[in-house]
Design a protein around this motif. Structure first.
Motif, short mmCIF file in Angstrom:
data_model
loop_
_atom_site.label_atom_id
_atom_site.label_comp_id
_atom_site.label_asym_id
_atom_site.label_seq_id
_atom_site.Cartn_x
_atom_site.Cartn_y
_atom_site.Cartn_z
N THR A 135 -3.12 4.00 5.34
CA THR A 135 -2.84 2.40 5.87
C THR A 135 -1.50 2.42 4.81
O THR A 135 -2.05 2.65 3.48
CB THR A 135 -3.51 1.24 5.20
OG1 THR A 135 -5.11 0.94 6.18
CG2 THR A 135 -2.83 0.36 5.42
N LEU A 137 2.14 1.02 3.58
CA LEU A 137 2.70 -0.55 3.33
C LEU A 137 4.03 -0.34 3.01
O LEU A 137 4.62 0.91 3.09
CB LEU A 137 2.19 -1.13 1.36
CG LEU A 137 1.06 -1.19 1.46
CD1 LEU A 137 0.38 -1.81 0.25
CD2 LEU A 137 -0.01 -2.24 2.74
N GLN A 160 -0.69 2.26 11.50
CA GLN A 160 -0.66 2.03 10.21
C GLN A 160 -0.02 1.48 9.29
O GLN A 160 -1.01 1.78 7.75
CB GLN A 160 -1.18 3.86 10.23
CG GLN A 160 -1.68 4.70 10.73
CD GLN A 160 -1.45 5.85 9.92
OE1 GLN A 160 -0.84 6.79 11.09
NE2 GLN A 160 -1.95 6.98 9.10
N ARG A 162 1.54 -1.84 7.17
CA ARG A 162 1.17 -3.07 7.00
C ARG A 162 1.91 -3.68 6.08
O ARG A 162 3.20 -3.16 5.56
CB ARG A 162 0.14 -3.08 6.27
CG ARG A 162 -1.19 -3.21 6.80
CD ARG A 162 -1.74 -3.84 7.86
NE ARG A 162 -3.74 -4.11 8.58
CZ ARG A 162 -3.39 -2.88 9.83
NH1 ARG A 162 -2.45 -2.25 10.18
NH2 ARG A 162 -4.38 -2.30 9.93
N PRO A 163 2.89 -5.38 5.80
CA PRO A 163 4.17 -5.75 5.11
C PRO A 163 3.52 -5.34 3.67
O PRO A 163 2.79 -5.37 3.42
CB PRO A 163 3.72 -6.57 5.38
CG PRO A 163 3.35 -7.37 6.99
CD PRO A 163 1.67 -6.01 6.48
N TYR A 164 4.70 -4.57 3.04
CA TYR A 164 4.63 -4.49 1.86
C TYR A 164 5.81 -5.28 1.57
O TYR A 164 6.64 -5.58 1.69
CB TYR A 164 5.35 -3.43 1.77
CG TYR A 164 5.75 -3.00 0.24
CD1 TYR A 164 4.98 -3.30 -0.71
CD2 TYR A 164 7.44 -2.57 -0.62
CE1 TYR A 164 5.03 -2.68 -2.44
CE2 TYR A 164 7.46 -2.26 -1.90
CZ TYR A 164 5.57 -2.12 -2.79
OH TYR A 164 6.22 -2.52 -4.28
N LEU A 177 -4.81 3.20 0.46
CA LEU A 177 -3.37 2.63 0.60
C LEU A 177 -2.72 3.45 0.10
O LEU A 177 -3.16 4.09 -0.78
CB LEU A 177 -3.28 1.38 0.64
CG LEU A 177 -3.98 -0.59 0.73
CD1 LEU A 177 -3.14 -1.57 -0.03
CD2 LEU A 177 -3.58 -0.38 2.70
N GLN A 179 2.23 3.71 -0.40
CA GLN A 179 3.59 2.54 -0.41
C GLN A 179 4.64 3.25 -0.10
O GLN A 179 4.49 4.16 -0.97
CB GLN A 179 2.79 1.17 -1.17
CG GLN A 179 3.10 1.47 -2.34
CD GLN A 179 3.22 -0.03 -2.84
OE1 GLN A 179 2.60 -0.76 -3.47
NE2 GLN A 179 4.58 0.39 -4.39
#
Length: 331
Positions: A135, A137, A160, A162-164, A177, A179
């Protein structure tokens, strides 16, 4: 020949007044310039603060005010409205602005590559590994800049992402995760937390934009090219000075942004040197701040291919090399 008579006190006073007035007039003649950064004061802005701290701007006849950006500051809007003369910009943003009819143009590139990259846990051995159930970020701005490039190059999917939120706790708590990160910021925070990480700079894998650029309105470039030329030269001299001795700028940065501590500034300067953001690439031979048509074309082509920019955008309006082609501020 008769000796020259002594100057009377009244005349001496008059001469002194004229000299002082002339000096004051010269000082007052410095062109006032406002430069708006893209974020809170940090090492990535060091060259500009160094030029201010060391009197380099003043030497080039400029009275410069540096204003910090931040999450609620729309730099391009402030530039377009005349509230700033120069703005610390980003190639994709300027190209998009040109598409929208905003006549902004990039006049120099402090960093030869964008500093954006991906921070992962130690098991990830390359960006291609992100496809294996990771995933990622991604910030809101990342969705319309580097994320489309990353997806296309490595076969990733929007599912895949997601908000950072600029909080490292989710990354530190979840080994699955990855990022977005800057080597001088998130890597420092992760190291202080004891995390073992890897970092992959997007530019080393083909991401084309420059970083920490200097952007002006085309009107300023046309009407006051001498001011633009002096600001560019002084800023790039500031970057050279900063990498040699960052202490003067660091003092100003800490003053402007008390959250920026000595250990992080030192770490960040080390990363600027390690990745040769300022002195690498074409800058090694052509000088700090340089830009090329080929690099800008690559960024334009990437944006068009990713659906981020209309193909008929006059991309050459987004930059000019006139102020850097013969600058030769060599590392």
């Amino acid at each position: 020949m008769k000796p020259t008579p002594a100057v009377k006190p009244a005349r001496r006073a008059a001469l002194l007044f004229c000299l002082v007035s002339a000096f004051a007039g010269t000082a007052a003649a410095a062109d006032k310039v406002t430069f708006l950064t893209s974020w809170y004061a940090q090492a990535e802005h060091g060259g500009f603060y160094q030029a201010l701290a060391e009197g380099i701007y003043r030497k080039h006849g400029l009275d410069v005010t540096i204003r910090m950006g931040g999450p609620q500051v729309n730099g391009m809007q402030l530039l377009a409205s005349g509230q700033a003369d120069f703005f610390m910009g980003y190639d994709l943003q300027v190209l998009k602005s040109v598409e929208q009819g905003i006549p902004a143009t990039t006049v120099a590139a402090s960093f030869q590559t964008d500093a954006q990259g991906m921070m992962t846990h130690a098991d990830v051995k390359g960006l291609a590994d992100l496809k294996n159930g990771k995933t990622v970020l991604v910030s809101t701005s990342g969705r319309t800049t580097w994320w489309p490039w990353l997806k296309a190059k490595y076969g990733l999917a929007d599912a895949q992402a997601r908000p950072y939120t600029f909080n490292l706790q989710p990354f530190l708590a979840d080994a699955h995760l990855a990022q977005q990160a800057y080597p001088s910021s998130e890597l420092f925070q992760a190291a202080k937390a004891g995390a073992k990480t890897n970092f992959y700079l997007f530019a080393r894998n083909g991401y084309p934009p420059y970083g920490t650029t200097v952007v002006a309105m085309q009107k300023l470039v046309k009407e006051r090219p001498d001011v633009v030329a002096r600001f560019v030269r002084a800023s790039m001299e500031g970057w050279k000075s900063y990498l040699a001795n960052p202490a003067p700028a660091s003092a100003l940065i800490r003053q402007e942004n008390p959250n920026m501590k000595d250990d992080q500034l030192a770490y960040a300067v080390g990363k600027l040197k390690e990745y040769a953001f300022v002195t690498g690439g074409d800058a090694a031979q052509q000088g700090i701040g340089t830009m090329t048509d080929a690099r800008w074309q690559r960024t334009y082509e990437f944006m068009v291919a990713a659906g981020l920019l209309k193909k008929d955008t006059d991309w050459k309006q987004a930059y000019t090399t006139q102020f850097v082609r013969d600058l030769k501020v060599l590392p």
